[in-house]
Design an enzyme around this catalytic site. Sequence first.
Site, short mmCIF file in Angstrom:
data_model
loop_
_atom_site.label_atom_id
_atom_site.label_comp_id
_atom_site.label_asym_id
_atom_site.label_seq_id
_atom_site.Cartn_x
_atom_site.Cartn_y
_atom_site.Cartn_z
N LYS A 115 -2.55 6.51 1.45
CA LYS A 115 -2.32 7.02 2.80
C LYS A 115 -1.39 8.23 2.72
CE LYS A 115 -2.20 4.68 7.25
NZ LYS A 115 -3.40 5.31 7.79
N GLU A 149 -16.09 6.43 4.85
CA GLU A 149 -15.36 5.92 6.01
C GLU A 149 -15.21 7.06 7.02
OE1 GLU A 149 -11.21 4.95 5.39
OE2 GLU A 149 -11.04 6.33 3.71
N ARG A 179 0.84 -1.20 0.00
CA ARG A 179 0.00 0.00 0.00
C ARG A 179 0.87 1.25 0.00
NH1 ARG A 179 -4.54 0.28 4.53
NH2 ARG A 179 -2.75 0.86 5.81
#
Length: 359
Positions: free
Chosen positions: A200, A236, A98
Site C-alpha cells: 500500500k 483489481e 501489511r
Amino acid sequence: MESSTVFFEEKGEADMVEKKNIDWSSLGFGYIKTDKRFVANYKDGAWDEGVLTDDDTVRITECAGVLQYAQTCFEGLKAYTTEDGRIVTFRPDLNAQRMHDSCLRLEMPPYPVDKWIDAVVETVRANEAWVAPYGSGATLYIRPYMFGSNAVIGVKPADEYQFRILVTPVGPYFKGGAKPITIRVSDFDRAAPHGTGHIKAGLNYAMSLHAIVDAHKAGFDENLYLDPGTRTRIEETGGANVLLVKKDGTLVVPKSSSILPSITRRSLVYIAENILGMKVEEREVLFQEVRDGEFEECGLCGTAAVISPVGKIYDHGKEYAFPSGMEKMGPVLQKLYDTLTGIQMGRLEAPEGWIKVID
Ligand code: PLP
Ligand code: COI
C-alpha cells in the site's frame, strides 16, 4: 462542531458518550477533521513513544524524502459501533502486518506491530465521539500512514520518518451506496510486473489519479486494471479487489502477485468457505471469461468499498452486463455482504481473533 448526547443502555451515566452532531446517514467518503491524531517520530534508528495531539498540521523540510521521492505508505481500516454499543475494529493485526510489509519494500522502518495496534486503539478511543452510531450507515475510517521526513536529495531512503494515524467519519465510498456501478477496463496500468502493486504505497495511488479522473470524465465509476504484463487477466480496481460469482454460485477471486492482498477479500473467502459453505476459486481470471458471460455477479471489495456491486464492465466500445443487473446487488454477494457486516457490527459471531474491542 456541536455535540449531542447519546446514552447507551449498557453504560452507566458516568460513561456517557457525547457523539458529534453529524448527519451520519448523509456522509460520503471525505475528510472531516476530528479531535485527536497519533504522531510518532523515528530518529537515530529508533521510534519515540508517540503522542496524541490536537495539531492536524505536519511541518517538514522542503526536501523531505516523501516530497521528493514519494517515500510513503499507508493503511485503511474502520471502527464500528456494534449492536450492543461497543466500539470495535476489524482484524487490525492484518493491517499492522501489511504496513510492516509495505515499509520493508519501501526501505522504511516498520512501526512495531503490537504498538501499531495499540496506537490505533488509542486514537479511536480519543475520538470516540466521532465513531458513528450503530445503524447510521457511517463508520470511522482509520488512516495510519508513514513518510520519510528528513532532507533527501540523492535517491536514497530517508533517515527520519513520521508515523501518524488520523481518523475521519465516512459514509459509502461510491455515491449511491449499494447501487451497482459501471467500471471500465483501463488503458493505463496500476502496477508494474514485479513492482509495488502488492503493497500500500502512496505511489500506486498517485499513478492511478490520471486514470480515475479520465474514467470519471468518461462517465465511469472506477477503472478495472488488467495484468500489466499481458493485459489478459483481471487484476483489481484503483481501490478494491474484484469478486466474481459463477452461474453455479462459486465465488471466484483473481489471484495475482501485483494486487493488494485485501483483508476484506481474505475475510470473504474464509466466510464463503467456512461459514456459508460455498465453493471458492482463487485463481488467475481471464478477462475473456467475462466476455464469454461466465459470471452472474461482480463486485468490488475493500475496507472503503465494503462490497460494492458492479453492474457493467465497459471494454473499448463493448459493454458486458452482469445478469444481476443495475438495480441491486446479486443474491450471492448480498449474502456475503450481510455476513461480513453482521460480523463487523456484532450481529453475528466472529471467527476467533477477528474483532478487537476498544473499551
Ligand atoms: N486494493 C486496493 C488497491 C486498495 O487500495 C484497497 C484498500 O485498502 C483494497 C484493495 C482493499 O483492501 P482491504 O480490504 O484490506 O481494505
Ligand atoms: C481502503 O479501502 O482502505 C483504501 O485504502 C482504499 C482507498 C482507495 C480509499
